[in-house]
Every structure is written in C-alpha cells, then in structure tokens.
Design a protein around this motif. Structure first.
Motif, PDB file in Angstrom:
ATOM      1  N   GLU A   1       5.396  11.738  -4.768  1.00  0.00           N
ATOM      2  CA  GLU A   1       4.441  11.199  -3.798  1.00  0.00           C
ATOM      3  C   GLU A   1       5.018   9.969  -3.097  1.00  0.00           C
ATOM      4  N   PHE A   2       5.640   9.093  -3.860  1.00  0.00           N
ATOM      5  CA  PHE A   2       6.215   7.871  -3.262  1.00  0.00           C
ATOM      6  C   PHE A   2       7.301   8.239  -2.257  1.00  0.00           C
ATOM      7  N   THR A   3       8.189   9.161  -2.647  1.00  0.00           N
ATOM      8  CA  THR A   3       9.270   9.571  -1.744  1.00  0.00           C
ATOM      9  C   THR A   3       8.714  10.202  -0.477  1.00  0.00           C
ATOM     10  N   HIS A   4       7.724  11.078  -0.658  1.00  0.00           N
ATOM     11  CA  HIS A   4       7.112  11.736   0.497  1.00  0.00           C
ATOM     12  C   HIS A   4       6.499  10.714   1.459  1.00  0.00           C
ATOM     13  N   ASP A   5       5.781   9.739   0.924  1.00  0.00           N
ATOM     14  CA  ASP A   5       5.109   8.757   1.770  1.00  0.00           C
ATOM     15  C   ASP A   5       6.104   7.856   2.492  1.00  0.00           C
ATOM     16  N   ILE A   6       7.182   7.514   1.807  1.00  0.00           N
ATOM     17  CA  ILE A   6       8.209   6.691   2.463  1.00  0.00           C
ATOM     18  C   ILE A   6       8.860   7.467   3.600  1.00  0.00           C
TER      19      ILE A   6
ATOM     20  N   GLY B   1       5.251   3.416   4.635  1.00  0.00           N
ATOM     21  CA  GLY B   1       5.602   2.099   4.132  1.00  0.00           C
ATOM     22  C   GLY B   1       5.430   1.982   2.626  1.00  0.00           C
ATOM     23  N   PRO B   2       6.108   0.992   1.999  1.00  0.00           N
ATOM     24  CA  PRO B   2       6.085   0.852   0.529  1.00  0.00           C
ATOM     25  C   PRO B   2       4.702   0.571  -0.032  1.00  0.00           C
ATOM     26  N   ALA B   3       3.890  -0.215   0.671  1.00  0.00           N
ATOM     27  CA  ALA B   3       2.584  -0.584   0.120  1.00  0.00           C
ATOM     28  C   ALA B   3       1.687   0.645  -0.021  1.00  0.00           C
ATOM     29  N   LEU B   4       1.559   1.414   1.070  1.00  0.00           N
ATOM     30  CA  LEU B   4       0.732   2.610   1.006  1.00  0.00           C
ATOM     31  C   LEU B   4       1.336   3.652   0.071  1.00  0.00           C
ATOM     32  N   ALA B   5       2.653   3.770   0.058  1.00  0.00           N
ATOM     33  CA  ALA B   5       3.315   4.733  -0.825  1.00  0.00           C
ATOM     34  C   ALA B   5       3.014   4.409  -2.282  1.00  0.00           C
TER      35      ALA B   5
END
Length: 512
Positions: free
Chosen positions: A65-70, A75-79
């Motif tokens: 999920e973090f990789t996808h959002d980045i 951005g890091p905060a939303l990710a």
C-alpha cells in the motif's frame, strides 16, 4: 508450510496489482472507489494464515500500500496513513472472523459473523482513511468521503473474501465444473454485462435486479461456491463499467451513482450469500436426517435379531413355570419384561423414522368409539379409566394408529398424571373430539413448547424419570396428522388434557 518470504511476496504482489487496477478505475471515474478489492484479498490472506505468521502478511500489506501510494503521487504522509489504515482494517476483520475451516463458509452463523466483521472493520478504516481523502479533496465534506471509503472496504470484504476462501486450499466445488455450473457462471457474467455495460437496454434502471436471477440460481444449485464466484464477477464487472459512466447507476452524478451502486451491490451480495448458506445448511440437514434414518433402520434390525430369541425363549421357559423355583421365575420375568420394553423402544425408533419419510400407510375405517375405546381398555387391561362417550361418536381413522395414539396418551396419564383419568369423545361438526384428561400436576409450562419434539423429555440424563426415548407424543401427533387430524395439549387449572381431533366421516377427511 509456506515460507515467510514467499508468503510476503505473494501477498504484496497481489495486493499491489489489485490496488493499481482499482485506482485506475477510480481515476477514470473521477470519484470514490466502488469497492476496494485489495482489502478483501488482505483479509483472505490473514484468515487462511496461522496467527503466528500474521506479521509477514501485515508487513506485505503495509509495504504494498505504501509503495502504491508513493508511486501514485500521494506523498509520504498520506501513504503512511493509508497503509496503516488498510492494514488495521484487514486485521480487525480477520480477527473478528476468526480461524477459518472449510465448512464455515457454508453456515448461516458464519455469514452473520462475517457480516459483523465487515461492518466493524470498514467503519474503522473509513473513519481513518477519510481523513486523508478529505485533506486531499476538500471540495466534498468528510462524511461523504467516510461513507464511500467505508462502503468500498465493506464491499471489498463481502465480494472478495468468500471468493478467496472458496478458491484457496482448492475449495472450489466440483459442481462449478459441471455443465450447470459453467452455464450459471456464464449467465451471471452475461447478465452483469447487459446490466452494467449496456445499461439494461430498454429496461433501464429496473434491469439492475435481473442480476439476481443467475445469482439465486447459483446460490440454490451450486451453494456457497457458486454464489461467491458469481458475486465476485458481478462486483468486478459493475465496478469496471461504472468507471466509464455505464449502466443504470452512471446516469446521475458520479458521487450519487457510486453510492447507489454500492448500496445495490451490498443488497445483492448479502441476499445471495445468506441464501447460499441457507441452501447449504438445508441440504446438509437432509443428508444428516437420511443418514440417521438409515442408521436407525440398520441398528434396529441388528438389535431385533438377538432380541427375538431372548423374548421367545424366556416366554417358553415361563410356560413351564410350575417346574421352576420362584427365584428363577423372577429372573425370567425380568428378562421377558425388559426384552419387551427394548422391543417397544426399537419399534418407536423405526416408526418415528418411517413417519418422517412419510412411509407409514394409512388404512382408515369408520370406528364406533364407544365399542372401540371399550375394547381398547379391555385389551390394555386398564380398568381405572373412565369413559365419557357421547352417543353416535365415530371417527374415520386407521384403527391401528388410533390404538397407538390413545394407548400412549393413557400411558402418559397413568405415569405422570393422577386419577381420575377420563376419556371423552363427542362429535363437533365434521370432526370428532377425543380428550384424555387427568388430575395430575400437568406439563411444566416451560416444557410445553418442546412437548411434541422428538427425543425431548422433562428430565434427561441419569436422573430421567422416564425409561422411554421421548418419541411417544411426537409419534402420536404425526399419526394424528397422517389420519387428517391433530393432537394438541390443553393446560387446565388442575391436571392435563390432550385433545385429539379426527374426521368424523370420510367426507370430513382433511388434506395432510
């Protein structure tokens, strides 16, 4: 055992792939996600994984999920917020669902637990995830974002988890690969395309509920496996079509249409899953009842084989009682009496089984109750019973069945009631009423709902007051129904009354 690294990579890759495809559809639609497939995949992975291995699955969810959002530019905060939110939602849902067994998905109770888990988990993830969505898209209020996020996760769990549980560990039913199974899935996909892609043609919005036809077919005939696959197909086709503003829910604004589609899919999914689980439970119950009846018939036959010579030889020995001492006669009486009692219990088991299957033939005759009941009391050697028979009281019934019903009621009155015991009989219109009254303490009020249930007795276990099986009254009631009548219990201020109603003549015979 699946190695930890392999599990991590598989979950991360599948989660990432579904997240990319769902995000692409969302961006194409320009509004919230109809259903978040990735959360359903994550919950499935946790449910089928031993809890000691959950950290590797949770780590895969967070990383994917973090990789996808980045990569998507959030951005890091939303990710960070959304990866934690999705992982937490999956863990909450899987924890509430509990350990999975292959038979669980076919039970109504499991479906209820599954629904509760989906509601709680999606509400929690929606409350957190919508914070980031609102910050990114402040044009819409927070409550709109939380509703769409929660519904997206809710549908993702409902539509994907049963499908994932069915296909994991080779749980696809063989019925899916039959001609009927393939036809049902093709019909489901074709109907979904007609409804969601082409908008239902001339039928318009009302065409949406056509999707229930193949889904109900799948639920009733293919059980949970067919329902799960069908729901997954409908949800994915509906989601993809909605992104292009197609179907009956694309004509309104995209936000309103998305919510309407989510509500529609929720209703259809819940209806289909519960129907499939209920159909599976009914089929399993029928199989259990059939197996029980077969076992009863087999065991009863095997018990009757040695029992017949036991009773027969004890009676032959007692015929020569003059040659036996008193102690030996007592022993033989005990053997004969208990043999006859056991034979009666076997007969009750067989008769109850036959009545459940409807295998008991009925040969009704016109019976004069004054003569019939008098002969019955004489044959049963029941001299303390009072008869109150109205003139002309007759019944149209199988005499063997009526004998068994009345004998059972009199036996219960003598065993559990108190004198006087009175048998009333009189005609009331097209029916004849036969009532057995006693002056005992009556049936405990708490037990009345169970009075005619099989194997049900007031006391159970080692302290049972009865030596029967709790089949007498159930058999009596079923015999009454088979003869076009009914048997009920009437509470009295003092004592009990069992009331039997039978047709008075052939023309009064009621359909059974």
């Amino acid at each position: 055992m699946v190695p930890t690294m392999v599990r991590f990579l598989v979950v991360a890759l599948l989660y990432g792939a579904t997240a990319v495809s769902t995000t692409a559809l969302r961006q194409l639609a320009g509004t919230g996600t109809v259903l978040w497939t990735s959360i359903g995949l994550a919950v499935t992975a946790l449910v089928v994984t031993p809890r000691r291995s959950w950290p590797s699955v949770v780590a895969a969810i967070i990383v994917a999920e973090f990789t996808h959002d980045i990569v998507a530019g959030y951005g890091p905060a939303l990710a960070t917020l959304w990866s934690a939110t999705n992982a937490a939602g999956a863990v909450i849902a899987a924890s509430l669902i509990g350990a999975w067994q292959s038979s669980n998905v076919h039970r109504v109770a499991w479906m209820t637990r599954f629904l509760t888990a989906a509601i709680v988990a999606s509400a929690a993830s929606g409350a957190l995830g919508a914070i980031g969505v609102t910050a990114r898209n402040p044009d819409l209020p927070y409550y709109v974002h939380i509703v769409q996020w929660s519904f997206g996760d809710f549908l993702g769990i409902l539509a994907v988890v049963p499908f994932g549980l069915v296909i994991s560990r080779a749980m696809i039913s063989r019925a899916l690969w039959t001609f009927e199974g393939i036809a049902a899935m093709l019909a489901t996909a074709a109907t979904a395309v007609f409804v969601f892609v082409f908008g239902g043609g001339p039928l318009g919005g009302s065409a949406a509920y056509l999707i229930l036809i193949p889904l109900v077919w799948s639920a009733m005939r293919l059980r949970t496996s067919g329902a799960a696959v069908g729901i997954f197909l409908v949800a994915q086709i509906g989601n993809a079509a909605h992104a292009t503003a197609g179907g009956p829910f694309g004509a309104t604004s995209m936000v309103t249409g998305t919510t309407q589609l989510q509500l529609f899919l929720a209703v259809v999914t819940l209806t289909t899953l519960y129907l499939a689980a209920r159909a599976a439970e009914s089929a399993r119950y029928s199989e259990i009842v059939d197996a029980r009846d077969q076992l009863i018939a087999s065991v009863s036959h095997e018990l009757r084989t040695p029992l017949t010579p036991i009773i027969g030889f004890s009676e032959m020995a007692l015929d020569r009682r003059a040659e036996l001492d008193s102690e030996l006669r007592g022993w033989l009486d005990i053997i004969r009496r208990n043999g006859l009692h056991l034979s009666g219990l076997i007969d009750d088991l067989l008769r109850a089984s036959q009545l459940r299957r409807g295998d008991v033939p009925v040969a009704p005759a016109q019976l004069d109750l004054s003569t019939f009941l008098g002969d019955l009391l004489t044959a049963q050697q029941l001299g303390d019973i009072e008869l109150d028979i109205a003139e002309g009281a007759e019944a149209w019934s199988d005499p063997v069945h009526l004998t068994q019903i009345i004998a059972n009621l009199l036996s219960n009155a003598g065993r559990y009631g108190a004198p006087p015991i009175i048998v009333h009989a009189r005609r009331e219109g097209p029916m004849t009423r036969i009532a057995v009254e006693d002056a005992g303490g009556g049936v405990p009020e708490w037990f009345e709902p169970h009075l005619f249930a099989e194997f049900s007795q007031v006391t159970t276990g080692d302290r049972r007051a009865s030596t029967g099986l709790g089949l007498g009254l159930p058999i009596a009631r079923k015999l009454a129904v088979a003869n076009g009548g009914e048997l009920v219990y009437r509470r009295q201020p003092r004592g009990s009354t069992f009331e039997l109603r039978l047709p008075a003549a052939p023309s009064a015979q009621q359909p059974t």
